[in-house]
Write a protein that holds these residues in place. Sequence first.
Motif, short mmCIF file in Angstrom:
data_model
loop_
_atom_site.label_atom_id
_atom_site.label_comp_id
_atom_site.label_asym_id
_atom_site.label_seq_id
_atom_site.Cartn_x
_atom_site.Cartn_y
_atom_site.Cartn_z
N ASP A 107 0.83 -1.21 0.00
CA ASP A 107 0.00 0.00 0.00
C ASP A 107 0.86 1.25 0.00
OD1 ASP A 107 -2.27 -1.54 0.01
OD2 ASP A 107 -2.57 -1.41 2.18
N ARG A 108 1.89 1.24 0.81
CA ARG A 108 2.75 2.41 0.94
C ARG A 108 3.45 2.74 -0.37
NH1 ARG A 108 4.53 0.80 5.13
NH2 ARG A 108 6.41 -0.30 4.46
N HIS A 109 3.89 1.72 -1.09
CA HIS A 109 4.60 1.93 -2.36
C HIS A 109 3.66 1.84 -3.57
CE1 HIS A 109 8.78 2.07 -0.88
NE2 HIS A 109 8.38 1.19 0.03
N ARG A 110 2.39 1.60 -3.31
CA ARG A 110 1.38 1.49 -4.38
C ARG A 110 1.78 0.43 -5.41
NH1 ARG A 110 -0.03 7.95 -5.45
NH2 ARG A 110 -0.65 8.41 -3.29
N LEU A 111 2.01 -0.77 -4.89
CA LEU A 111 2.51 -1.86 -5.73
C LEU A 111 1.51 -3.00 -5.89
CD1 LEU A 111 6.18 -2.13 -4.39
CD2 LEU A 111 5.43 -1.11 -6.55
N SER A 112 0.33 -2.90 -5.31
CA SER A 112 -0.61 -4.02 -5.35
C SER A 112 -0.94 -4.44 -6.77
CB SER A 112 -1.89 -3.65 -4.60
OG SER A 112 -1.62 -3.44 -3.23
N SER A 113 -1.19 -3.48 -7.65
CA SER A 113 -1.57 -3.82 -9.02
C SER A 113 -0.42 -4.51 -9.75
CB SER A 113 -2.00 -2.57 -9.79
OG SER A 113 -0.94 -1.62 -9.86
N GLU A 114 0.82 -4.10 -9.47
CA GLU A 114 1.97 -4.74 -10.12
C GLU A 114 2.11 -6.19 -9.68
OE1 GLU A 114 1.91 -1.72 -9.06
OE2 GLU A 114 2.73 -0.44 -10.65
N VAL A 115 1.87 -6.45 -8.39
CA VAL A 115 1.99 -7.81 -7.89
C VAL A 115 0.92 -8.71 -8.49
CG1 VAL A 115 1.84 -9.26 -5.83
CG2 VAL A 115 3.10 -7.10 -5.74
N TYR A 116 -0.31 -8.22 -8.56
CA TYR A 116 -1.38 -8.99 -9.18
C TYR A 116 -1.09 -9.25 -10.65
CZ TYR A 116 -4.54 -8.80 -5.17
OH TYR A 116 -5.11 -8.98 -3.92
N ARG A 117 -0.57 -8.25 -11.34
CA ARG A 117 -0.27 -8.41 -12.76
C ARG A 117 0.80 -9.48 -12.97
NH1 ARG A 117 1.09 -3.52 -13.71
NH2 ARG A 117 -1.07 -2.84 -14.04
N LEU A 118 1.82 -9.47 -12.12
CA LEU A 118 2.86 -10.48 -12.21
C LEU A 118 2.28 -11.87 -11.99
CD1 LEU A 118 5.88 -11.20 -12.49
CD2 LEU A 118 6.10 -10.83 -10.02
N ALA A 119 1.40 -12.00 -11.00
CA ALA A 119 0.78 -13.29 -10.71
C ALA A 119 -0.06 -13.77 -11.88
CB ALA A 119 -0.07 -13.19 -9.46
N VAL A 120 -0.84 -12.88 -12.48
CA VAL A 120 -1.68 -13.25 -13.61
C VAL A 120 -0.83 -13.62 -14.82
CG1 VAL A 120 -3.37 -12.38 -15.29
CG2 VAL A 120 -3.67 -11.91 -12.85
N ASP A 121 0.22 -12.84 -15.07
CA ASP A 121 1.11 -13.14 -16.20
C ASP A 121 1.70 -14.55 -16.06
OD1 ASP A 121 0.64 -10.70 -17.34
OD2 ASP A 121 2.53 -9.79 -16.69
N ARG A 122 2.13 -14.88 -14.84
CA ARG A 122 2.73 -16.20 -14.63
C ARG A 122 1.70 -17.30 -14.80
NH1 ARG A 122 6.66 -14.86 -9.46
NH2 ARG A 122 8.49 -14.29 -10.69
N MET A 123 0.50 -17.07 -14.33
CA MET A 123 -0.55 -18.07 -14.49
C MET A 123 -0.85 -18.30 -15.97
SD MET A 123 -4.37 -18.12 -12.82
CE MET A 123 -4.81 -16.56 -13.62
N GLN A 124 -0.93 -17.24 -16.74
CA GLN A 124 -1.20 -17.37 -18.17
C GLN A 124 -0.05 -18.06 -18.89
OE1 GLN A 124 -2.02 -13.27 -19.20
NE2 GLN A 124 -4.22 -13.52 -18.85
N GLU A 125 1.18 -17.75 -18.50
CA GLU A 125 2.34 -18.40 -19.10
C GLU A 125 2.31 -19.90 -18.82
OE1 GLU A 125 5.39 -16.18 -17.24
OE2 GLU A 125 5.29 -14.51 -18.66
N ASN A 126 1.94 -20.25 -17.59
CA ASN A 126 1.87 -21.65 -17.22
C ASN A 126 0.81 -22.38 -18.03
OD1 ASN A 126 2.61 -23.89 -15.38
ND2 ASN A 126 0.48 -23.71 -14.76
N GLU A 127 -0.34 -21.73 -18.22
CA GLU A 127 -1.41 -22.33 -19.02
C GLU A 127 -0.97 -22.54 -20.46
OE1 GLU A 127 -4.59 -19.62 -18.42
OE2 GLU A 127 -5.17 -20.47 -16.48
N ARG A 128 -0.24 -21.56 -21.02
CA ARG A 128 0.24 -21.70 -22.39
C ARG A 128 1.23 -22.86 -22.51
NH1 ARG A 128 0.25 -15.92 -22.40
NH2 ARG A 128 2.45 -15.88 -21.85
#
Length: 226
Positions: A107-128
């Motif tokens: 919250d302090r560094h406003r990084l929540s969206s970046e962390v979620y994006r990284l998680a989603v990217d990895r999930m999609q890569e794994n599915e591919r």
Amino acid sequence: MNFRDIVPAAAWQDLVARGRRRSYRRGAHVLRQGESAGSVIALTEGIVKVIQVAENGETLTLTLRGPGEVLGEMGAILDRRRSATVKAVSACVGHVLPAHAFRGYLDRHRLSSEVYRLAVDRMQENERLRADFVRLAPPARIARILAHLTKEIGRPVEDGVLVELGMPREELAAMAAMSRSSAVPVLSGLQAAGVLTLGRGHVIVRDPARLDIAAGGSGEPASGGV
């Protein structure tokens, strides 16, 4: 790409500074599947492997992670139990931060969206990757896994890119949905072609571009989250 790659350098240093330094010997459990996600670990030294255990007790290594990774972040954010086990492939150093403190850090560094994006990217890569295993021939499967690990944890050395596997050949083969007897000739062929050199617990990739070609041209990575 790991956590350190997607955040400002100052934010990464802040995370490390706030954590409690801890060392892990080779083979030690860093996180355990099913346990409460009460903390996260910023990995600053060493290599770990991410493992999932099925209900029948079978284990599968999903991927390897290296310095700059945050381990256990999604469990801490979502307040869920660990979805995978993490073990040290080599001697490791991590900086442990309580889950509530990590959420405050995001919250302090406003990084929540970046962390979620990284998680989603990895999930999609794994599915591919898993979808590709249906169409790829066995040689391309093992090459694809090696291409992923090269990008994920490879370290430049004088004669190529060093990839510390820290696992037997049958475990590497299982990552590619292959048997050891099928994977060994493929690995030997890649070595004979000068693409890589096999060592005890490691490989040196001498020609990453040719390895990508052997993997089907893209070298899309596998992924595992905790």
